[in-house]
Design an enzyme around this catalytic site. Structure first.
Site, mmCIF file in Angstrom:
data_model
loop_
_atom_site.group_PDB
_atom_site.id
_atom_site.type_symbol
_atom_site.label_atom_id
_atom_site.label_comp_id
_atom_site.label_asym_id
_atom_site.label_seq_id
_atom_site.Cartn_x
_atom_site.Cartn_y
_atom_site.Cartn_z
ATOM 1 N N ASP A 94 -19.139 -15.515 50.237
ATOM 2 C CA ASP A 94 -20.143 -16.573 50.306
ATOM 3 C C ASP A 94 -21.380 -16.010 51.004
ATOM 4 O O ASP A 94 -21.368 -14.898 51.512
ATOM 5 C CB ASP A 94 -19.589 -17.810 51.013
ATOM 6 C CG ASP A 94 -19.178 -17.534 52.448
ATOM 7 O OD1 ASP A 94 -19.475 -16.435 52.947
ATOM 8 O OD2 ASP A 94 -18.565 -18.412 53.075
ATOM 9 N N SER A 95 -22.451 -16.777 51.039
ATOM 10 C CA SER A 95 -23.728 -16.229 51.507
ATOM 11 C C SER A 95 -23.914 -16.328 53.011
ATOM 12 O O SER A 95 -24.838 -15.742 53.565
ATOM 13 C CB SER A 95 -24.883 -16.971 50.836
ATOM 14 O OG SER A 95 -24.927 -18.307 51.303
ATOM 15 N N GLY A 96 -23.060 -17.088 53.690
ATOM 16 C CA GLY A 96 -23.252 -17.327 55.117
ATOM 17 C C GLY A 96 -23.985 -18.614 55.404
ATOM 18 O O GLY A 96 -24.025 -19.077 56.543
ATOM 19 N N GLY A 97 -24.565 -19.216 54.375
ATOM 20 C CA GLY A 97 -25.351 -20.434 54.574
ATOM 21 C C GLY A 97 -24.558 -21.569 55.187
ATOM 22 O O GLY A 97 -25.012 -22.222 56.134
ATOM 23 N N PHE A 98 -23.363 -21.803 54.682
ATOM 24 C CA PHE A 98 -22.558 -22.926 55.178
ATOM 25 C C PHE A 98 -22.242 -22.760 56.662
ATOM 26 O O PHE A 98 -22.301 -23.716 57.433
ATOM 27 C CB PHE A 98 -21.265 -23.056 54.364
ATOM 28 C CG PHE A 98 -20.389 -24.186 54.819
ATOM 29 C CD1 PHE A 98 -20.706 -25.502 54.486
ATOM 30 C CD2 PHE A 98 -19.261 -23.952 55.592
ATOM 31 C CE1 PHE A 98 -19.902 -26.557 54.920
ATOM 32 C CE2 PHE A 98 -18.454 -24.999 56.024
ATOM 33 C CZ PHE A 98 -18.779 -26.302 55.683
ATOM 34 N N GLN A 191 -27.404 -27.599 44.261
ATOM 35 C CA GLN A 191 -27.349 -28.589 45.339
ATOM 36 C C GLN A 191 -27.927 -29.916 44.830
ATOM 37 O O GLN A 191 -28.182 -30.064 43.646
ATOM 38 C CB GLN A 191 -28.107 -28.066 46.563
ATOM 39 C CG GLN A 191 -27.432 -26.911 47.281
ATOM 40 C CD GLN A 191 -26.231 -27.341 48.120
ATOM 41 O OE1 GLN A 191 -25.875 -28.521 48.203
ATOM 42 N NE2 GLN A 191 -25.576 -26.370 48.746
ATOM 43 N N ASP A 268 -12.138 -22.680 46.174
ATOM 44 C CA ASP A 268 -11.675 -21.990 47.384
ATOM 45 C C ASP A 268 -11.587 -22.993 48.522
ATOM 46 O O ASP A 268 -12.286 -24.009 48.511
ATOM 47 C CB ASP A 268 -12.648 -20.879 47.799
ATOM 48 C CG ASP A 268 -13.803 -21.447 48.615
ATOM 49 O OD1 ASP A 268 -13.764 -21.336 49.858
ATOM 50 O OD2 ASP A 268 -14.727 -22.043 48.028
ATOM 51 N N CYS A 308 9.171 -19.664 46.041
ATOM 52 C CA CYS A 308 8.438 -18.662 46.823
ATOM 53 C C CYS A 308 9.376 -17.973 47.812
ATOM 54 O O CYS A 308 10.498 -18.421 48.063
ATOM 55 C CB CYS A 308 7.245 -19.295 47.550
ATOM 56 S SG CYS A 308 7.654 -20.161 49.092
ATOM 57 N N CYS A 311 10.737 -20.302 50.607
ATOM 58 C CA CYS A 311 11.733 -21.298 50.192
ATOM 59 C C CYS A 311 13.046 -20.663 49.745
ATOM 60 O O CYS A 311 14.103 -21.286 49.844
ATOM 61 C CB CYS A 311 11.151 -22.189 49.098
ATOM 62 S SG CYS A 311 9.852 -23.286 49.728
ATOM 63 N N HIS A 337 3.987 -20.127 51.896
ATOM 64 C CA HIS A 337 4.421 -21.222 51.018
ATOM 65 C C HIS A 337 3.230 -22.018 50.488
ATOM 66 O O HIS A 337 3.147 -22.297 49.283
ATOM 67 C CB HIS A 337 5.382 -22.159 51.753
ATOM 68 C CG HIS A 337 5.610 -23.426 51.002
ATOM 69 N ND1 HIS A 337 6.454 -23.508 49.902
ATOM 70 C CD2 HIS A 337 5.041 -24.659 51.127
ATOM 71 C CE1 HIS A 337 6.411 -24.736 49.411
ATOM 72 N NE2 HIS A 337 5.564 -25.454 50.133
#
EC number: 2.4.2.29
Length: 379
Positions: A94-98, A191, A268, A308, A311, A337
């Protein structure tokens, strides 16, 4: 030749969801897909081999955090993020903006970029579209994200309009500053909050710049799910059919299915590993908090319908014991899991699209999971 190519396979006749494949310099992955989040170049407590065992074709890492620690120049010297973390499949950064907008108490937005404070030590920092590209070019991810402004929810139309216009100008600057388009694909971020007019404007601006892929940003930030679904319904049709579409920050099972139905290819979220650390597990029968006292003598698996590693080998009672004693192995087992559960869910979604029955699958899943109950417990 662009670094990222989307191969369309088919549309679900029942819902309109799409089945496809994204080709990257580090392999291909089928869509719709969920991307485990490895913020600091590691998916918390998981090894790359374990992620491969659960068939993860792409993971996400975080530009902001890797810029601060260990520093993008160190990652460049290591030969890039893939070599640094020993992961030979696809990586999205990601760009770091968030993080700039969510972690820093102090921030000042200017046309040039954003002034803010390092959340670790309070130092003053500045992040611009050009700097975000420099960091991501050094990291060497397969998919990079444009630097955008991440407005809060709710925000006024006037605020959001200015924000969308700035995000479009920043996207253009990102394209100009991007130094490795031949081996790193840069996605634009649409946006506009809940305003259809602004989403249309944002999509129009970005599509005209011809990015190899597009993300829908500014959702999963506290708005009700019906608003998120409504925004997706009028936003995804604005994006090109021949490019991947990525819904940022979404990871609850119901939202993954509903997002796929509305034309999203990639998702994600830190959710599966974050809730795993406090003992909350996703199962085929709904949400399970393994720390609860009722599991002290329950020697069955977390999920009787799951195959998995966790489990197949460990009981609820044992995992509860580990969690109550703050043993790291307990967190590893619940994290494994939950990630397996979501990756397997997306394979079920893809299979339902192949069979033109994703709508039926949604109803069956929601009924079994408990999302149809009046006071359904979500994450």
């Amino acid at each position: 030749m662009t670094a990222i190519r989307y191969e369309f396979i088919k549309t679900c006749k029942q819902t309109g969801a799409r089945l496809g494949r994204v080709h990257t310099p580090h392999g291909s992955f089928d869509t719709p897909t969920f991307m485990p989040v490895g913020t600091l170049a590691t998916v918390k407590t998981m090894s790359p081999e374990e992620l491969k065992a659960m068939d993860s074709g792409i993971i996400l890492s975080n530009t902001y955090h890797l810029w601060l620690r260990p520093g993008h120049e160190i990652v460049r010297e290591a030969g890039g993020l893939h070599k640094f973390m020993n992961w030979d499949r696809a990586i999205l950064t990601d760009s770091g903006g968030f993080q700039v907008f969510s972690l820093s108490d102090f921030r000042r937005i200017e046309e040039e970029g954003v002034h803010f404070r390092n959340h670790l030590n309070g130092d003053k920092l500045f992040l611009s579209p050009e700097k975000a590209m420099e960091i991501q070019n050094a990291l060497g991810s397969d998919i990079m994200m444009a630097f955008d402004e991440c407005p809060p929810f709710p925000a006024t139309f006037e605020y959001m309009k200015k924000s969308v216009e700035r995000t479009s100008r920043w996207a253009e600057r990102c394209l100009k500053a991007h130094e490795r388009p031949q081996d790193q694909g840069l996605f634009g971020i649409v946006q506009g909050g809940e305003f259809e007019e602004l989403r249309r404007q944002s999509a129009k601006d970005l599509v005209s710049m011809d990015f190899p892929g597009y993300a829908v940003g500014g959702l999963s930030v506290g708005e009700p799910k019906d608003i998120m679904n409504r925004v997706l319904e009028f936003t995804t049709p604005l994006l090109p059919d021949n490019k991947p579409r990525y819904l940022m920050g979404v990871g609850s099972p119901d939202s993954l299915i509903d997002g796929a139905i509305r034309g999203i290819d990639m998702f994600d979220c830190v959710l599966p590993t974050r809730i795993a650390r406090n003992g909350t597990c996703m199962t085929s029968e709904g949400r399970l908090v393994v720390k609860n006292a009722k599991f002290a003598r329950d020697f069955g698996p977390l999920d009787p319908n799951c195959d998995c590693y966790t489990c197949k080998n460990y009981s609820r009672a044992y995992i509860r014991h580990l969690m109550k004693c703050d043993e790291t192995f307990g967190i590893r087992l619940t994290s494994y899991h939950n990630l397996h559960f979501l990756l397997n869910l997306m394979e079920q979604v893809r299979q339902a699209i192949r069979e033109d029955r994703l709508g039926d699958f949604r109803e069956e899943f929601f009924e079994q999971y408990g999302f149809n109950k009046p006071n359904a417990k979500n994450f």
